[in-house]
Motif scaffolding. Structure first.
Motif, PDB file in Angstrom:
ATOM      1  N   SER A 153       0.829  -1.208   0.000  1.00 55.80           N
ATOM      2  CA  SER A 153       0.000   0.000   0.000  1.00 55.80           C
ATOM      3  C   SER A 153       0.860   1.254   0.000  1.00 55.80           C
ATOM      4  O   SER A 153       0.542   2.246  -0.656  1.00 55.80           O
ATOM      5  N   VAL A 154       1.966   1.223   0.759  1.00 61.52           N
ATOM      6  CA  VAL A 154       2.874   2.377   0.810  1.00 61.52           C
ATOM      7  C   VAL A 154       3.584   2.558  -0.527  1.00 61.52           C
ATOM      8  O   VAL A 154       3.645   3.676  -1.075  1.00 61.52           O
ATOM      9  N   PHE A 155       4.123   1.480  -1.092  1.00 60.00           N
ATOM     10  CA  PHE A 155       4.833   1.574  -2.367  1.00 60.00           C
ATOM     11  C   PHE A 155       3.892   1.931  -3.509  1.00 60.00           C
ATOM     12  O   PHE A 155       4.317   2.523  -4.501  1.00 60.00           O
ATOM     13  N   GLY A 156       2.617   1.550  -3.383  1.00 60.76           N
ATOM     14  CA  GLY A 156       1.664   1.862  -4.443  1.00 60.76           C
ATOM     15  C   GLY A 156       1.419   3.348  -4.609  1.00 60.76           C
ATOM     16  O   GLY A 156       1.002   3.800  -5.677  1.00 60.76           O
ATOM     17  N   THR A 157       1.672   4.137  -3.568  1.00 63.08           N
ATOM     18  CA  THR A 157       1.497   5.589  -3.627  1.00 63.08           C
ATOM     19  C   THR A 157       2.819   6.319  -3.848  1.00 63.08           C
ATOM     20  O   THR A 157       2.878   7.536  -3.692  1.00 63.08           O
ATOM     21  N   PHE A 158       3.858   5.580  -4.199  1.00 62.36           N
ATOM     22  CA  PHE A 158       5.173   6.186  -4.390  1.00 62.36           C
ATOM     23  C   PHE A 158       5.153   7.062  -5.643  1.00 62.36           C
ATOM     24  O   PHE A 158       4.579   6.673  -6.673  1.00 62.36           O
ATOM     25  N   PRO A 159       5.759   8.279  -5.597  1.00 64.84           N
ATOM     26  CA  PRO A 159       5.746   9.179  -6.762  1.00 64.84           C
ATOM     27  C   PRO A 159       6.429   8.546  -7.976  1.00 64.84           C
ATOM     28  O   PRO A 159       7.614   8.192  -7.920  1.00 64.84           O
ATOM     29  N   LEU A 160       5.707   8.422  -9.066  1.00 65.73           N
ATOM     30  CA  LEU A 160       6.266   7.813 -10.269  1.00 65.73           C
ATOM     31  C   LEU A 160       7.343   8.695 -10.896  1.00 65.73           C
ATOM     32  O   LEU A 160       8.233   8.196 -11.588  1.00 65.73           O
ATOM     33  N   GLN A 161       7.265  10.022 -10.664  1.00 68.46           N
ATOM     34  CA  GLN A 161       8.262  10.916 -11.243  1.00 68.46           C
ATOM     35  C   GLN A 161       9.665  10.599 -10.707  1.00 68.46           C
ATOM     36  O   GLN A 161      10.651  10.673 -11.447  1.00 68.46           O
ATOM     37  N   VAL A 162       9.744  10.250  -9.427  1.00 72.86           N
ATOM     38  CA  VAL A 162      11.040   9.919  -8.832  1.00 72.86           C
ATOM     39  C   VAL A 162      11.604   8.654  -9.467  1.00 72.86           C
ATOM     40  O   VAL A 162      12.795   8.575  -9.784  1.00 72.86           O
ATOM     41  N   LEU A 163      10.744   7.648  -9.643  1.00 74.79           N
ATOM     42  CA  LEU A 163      11.202   6.389 -10.235  1.00 74.79           C
ATOM     43  C   LEU A 163      11.611   6.583 -11.690  1.00 74.79           C
ATOM     44  O   LEU A 163      12.618   6.026 -12.145  1.00 74.79           O
ATOM     45  N   GLU A 164      10.844   7.392 -12.431  1.00 74.87           N
ATOM     46  CA  GLU A 164      11.179   7.640 -13.833  1.00 74.87           C
ATOM     47  C   GLU A 164      12.487   8.422 -13.949  1.00 74.87           C
ATOM     48  O   GLU A 164      13.304   8.161 -14.851  1.00 74.87           O
ATOM     49  N   ALA A 165      12.705   9.364 -13.040  1.00 70.52           N
ATOM     50  CA  ALA A 165      13.958  10.121 -13.058  1.00 70.52           C
ATOM     51  C   ALA A 165      15.150   9.217 -12.773  1.00 70.52           C
ATOM     52  O   ALA A 165      16.210   9.341 -13.415  1.00 70.52           O
ATOM     53  N   ALA A 166      14.994   8.296 -11.830  1.00 68.23           N
ATOM     54  CA  ALA A 166      16.088   7.364 -11.535  1.00 68.23           C
ATOM     55  C   ALA A 166      16.347   6.437 -12.716  1.00 68.23           C
ATOM     56  O   ALA A 166      17.506   6.124 -13.029  1.00 68.23           O
ATOM     57  N   ALA A 167      15.279   6.004 -13.384  1.00 64.54           N
ATOM     58  CA  ALA A 167      15.450   5.130 -14.552  1.00 64.54           C
ATOM     59  C   ALA A 167      16.142   5.873 -15.694  1.00 64.54           C
ATOM     60  O   ALA A 167      16.985   5.308 -16.397  1.00 64.54           O
ATOM     61  N   LEU A 168      15.805   7.154 -15.885  1.00 65.40           N
ATOM     62  CA  LEU A 168      16.458   7.945 -16.938  1.00 65.40           C
ATOM     63  C   LEU A 168      17.934   8.159 -16.650  1.00 65.40           C
ATOM     64  O   LEU A 168      18.741   8.311 -17.581  1.00 65.40           O
ATOM     65  N   ASP A 169      18.289   8.174 -15.371  1.00 60.87           N
ATOM     66  CA  ASP A 169      19.703   8.313 -14.997  1.00 60.87           C
ATOM     67  C   ASP A 169      20.478   7.009 -15.138  1.00 60.87           C
ATOM     68  O   ASP A 169      21.677   6.976 -14.842  1.00 60.87           O
ATOM     69  N   GLY A 170      19.804   5.951 -15.584  1.00 54.75           N
ATOM     70  CA  GLY A 170      20.477   4.686 -15.827  1.00 54.75           C
ATOM     71  C   GLY A 170      20.414   3.690 -14.692  1.00 54.75           C
ATOM     72  O   GLY A 170      21.112   2.668 -14.730  1.00 54.75           O
ATOM     73  N   ALA A 171      19.611   3.949 -13.686  1.00 60.25           N
ATOM     74  CA  ALA A 171      19.502   3.030 -12.552  1.00 60.25           C
ATOM     75  C   ALA A 171      18.663   1.824 -12.934  1.00 60.25           C
ATOM     76  O   ALA A 171      17.611   1.956 -13.582  1.00 60.25           O
ATOM     77  N   SER A 172      19.120   0.646 -12.539  1.00 60.18           N
ATOM     78  CA  SER A 172      18.345  -0.573 -12.762  1.00 60.18           C
ATOM     79  C   SER A 172      17.241  -0.681 -11.720  1.00 60.18           C
ATOM     80  O   SER A 172      17.177   0.113 -10.776  1.00 60.18           O
ATOM     81  N   ARG A 173      16.371  -1.659 -11.895  1.00 61.48           N
ATOM     82  CA  ARG A 173      15.289  -1.842 -10.915  1.00 61.48           C
ATOM     83  C   ARG A 173      15.854  -2.167  -9.531  1.00 61.48           C
ATOM     84  O   ARG A 173      15.311  -1.721  -8.519  1.00 61.48           O
ATOM     85  N   TRP A 174      16.905  -2.965  -9.494  1.00 65.38           N
ATOM     86  CA  TRP A 174      17.528  -3.306  -8.219  1.00 65.38           C
ATOM     87  C   TRP A 174      18.094  -2.062  -7.548  1.00 65.38           C
ATOM     88  O   TRP A 174      17.960  -1.871  -6.352  1.00 65.38           O
ATOM     89  N   GLN A 175      18.727  -1.179  -8.319  1.00 61.72           N
ATOM     90  CA  GLN A 175      19.272   0.059  -7.773  1.00 61.72           C
ATOM     91  C   GLN A 175      18.158   1.011  -7.339  1.00 61.72           C
ATOM     92  O   GLN A 175      18.291   1.716  -6.331  1.00 61.72           O
ATOM     93  N   ILE A 176      17.074   1.052  -8.101  1.00 62.73           N
ATOM     94  CA  ILE A 176      15.942   1.901  -7.724  1.00 62.73           C
ATOM     95  C   ILE A 176      15.373   1.459  -6.391  1.00 62.73           C
ATOM     96  O   ILE A 176      15.026   2.278  -5.531  1.00 62.73           O
TER      97      ILE A 176
END
Length: 295
Positions: free
Chosen positions: A179-202
């Motif tokens: 429930s907590v992770f479901g409300t996590f800001p997607l912008q933060v995750l997308e920014a980390a992915a654009l910086d080259g972070a893998s799912r494990w690193q995210i």
């Protein structure tokens, strides 16, 4: 002069506002009195245990449980400490509780990451399944778990209890964290992915640090809940060397060596570790709950 008068008037009005804010109403006093009464009623059993832990049997027989001891009596504590090998029982409880707390939090993080952020199919039904797993009574699990651990030669080992409680606690942890992770800001995750972070690193460099207050609260509660468990350790830890503190206390209730004061001493020794643990981590617990409320 006019500026000084205006400044003085401002200070006076501010003082009046503060005094009005600190003035307590009748409802506030009633609430405080009610909280004090409830706190006293909760503390009474612990105070009775503390008083009777330092009474001699003759003193208890003469004055009853509600009076202060005439002299401090430490034989009850020493008798229980030596008779059950309390340091060994204390280590067993600590090892099991700490292992379950850490493993259950890790499993909950991985499950919740897949369910709450990975958006797997049937996400809602999976969460409902974890919720229902928390409603199953432990009595219904005893026979199948007993048979299963007998087959794999893990019966009467601490790892059997660790595995069982890791699964039980992580079911609740997965339900909460998803429930907590479901409300996590997607912008933060997308920014980390654009910086080259893998799912494990995210997961470990973005999500876990931000969710640290919630994870700290889970870790503390999992430790305390596992420490206080009785039925499953009583069933699966039959050897004296593997028993936990609650099991050791319960098995001595009918022993001839256990009088009332020694029983109180055993309860006190069983209570002190969790109390110390709670006092050490109370700030972490308060910060985690406050952070969750603010979010």
């Amino acid at each position: 002069m006019t500026a000084l008068a205006d400044r003085g008037g401002a200070h006076e009005s501010t003082f009046k506002v503060r005094r009005r804010a600190t003035r307590r109403t009748v409802a506030d006093w009633v609430l405080l009195i009610g909280i004090a009464v409830i706190a006293f009623l909760v503390a009474v059993p612990f105070l009775i245990i503390l008083v009777n832990s330092f009474k001699s049997p003759s003193d208890y027989a003469a004055s009853g449980p509600l009076t202060l001891p005439r002299a401090l009596y430490f034989d009850g504590l020493a008798k229980f400490w030596n008779y059950v090998d309390f340091p060994l029982k204390l280590w067993n409880s600590f090892f099991i509780s700490a292992s379950v707390a850490v493993l259950a939090v890790l499993v909950s993080i991985l499950n919740a990451f897949a369910i709450g952020i990975g958006r797997v199919r049937g996400r809602t039904w999976i969460i409902v399944l974890f919720l229902l797993a928390n409603t199953v009574p432990q009595e219904a699990l005893l026979y199948p778990l007993y048979y299963m651990f007998k087959q794999v030669n893990l019966y009467d080992t601490t790892w059997a209890v660790i595995i069982i409680f890791t699964v039980i606690q992580s079911a609740f942890g997965t339900y909460l964290l998803s429930s907590v992770f479901g409300t996590f800001p997607l912008q933060v995750l997308e920014a980390a992915a654009l910086d080259g972070a893998s799912r494990w690193q995210i997961l470990w460099r973005v999500i876990v640090p931000i969710s640290r207050p919630t994870l700290s609260v889970m870790l503390i509660f999992f430790f305390i809940w596992t420490w206080n468990e009785f039925l499953i350790p009583l069933t699966f830890l039959i050897s004296n060397d593997n028993q936990t503190v609650p099991v050791a206390i319960s098995l001595l209730q009918g022993d001839k060596i256990m009088d009332v004061t020694t029983t109180s001493a055993s309860a006190l020794l069983g209570l002190l570790p969790t109390l110390v643990f709670f006092l050490i981590f109370q700030r972490t617990l308060a910060r985690g709950i406050t952070a969750g409320a603010v979010k």
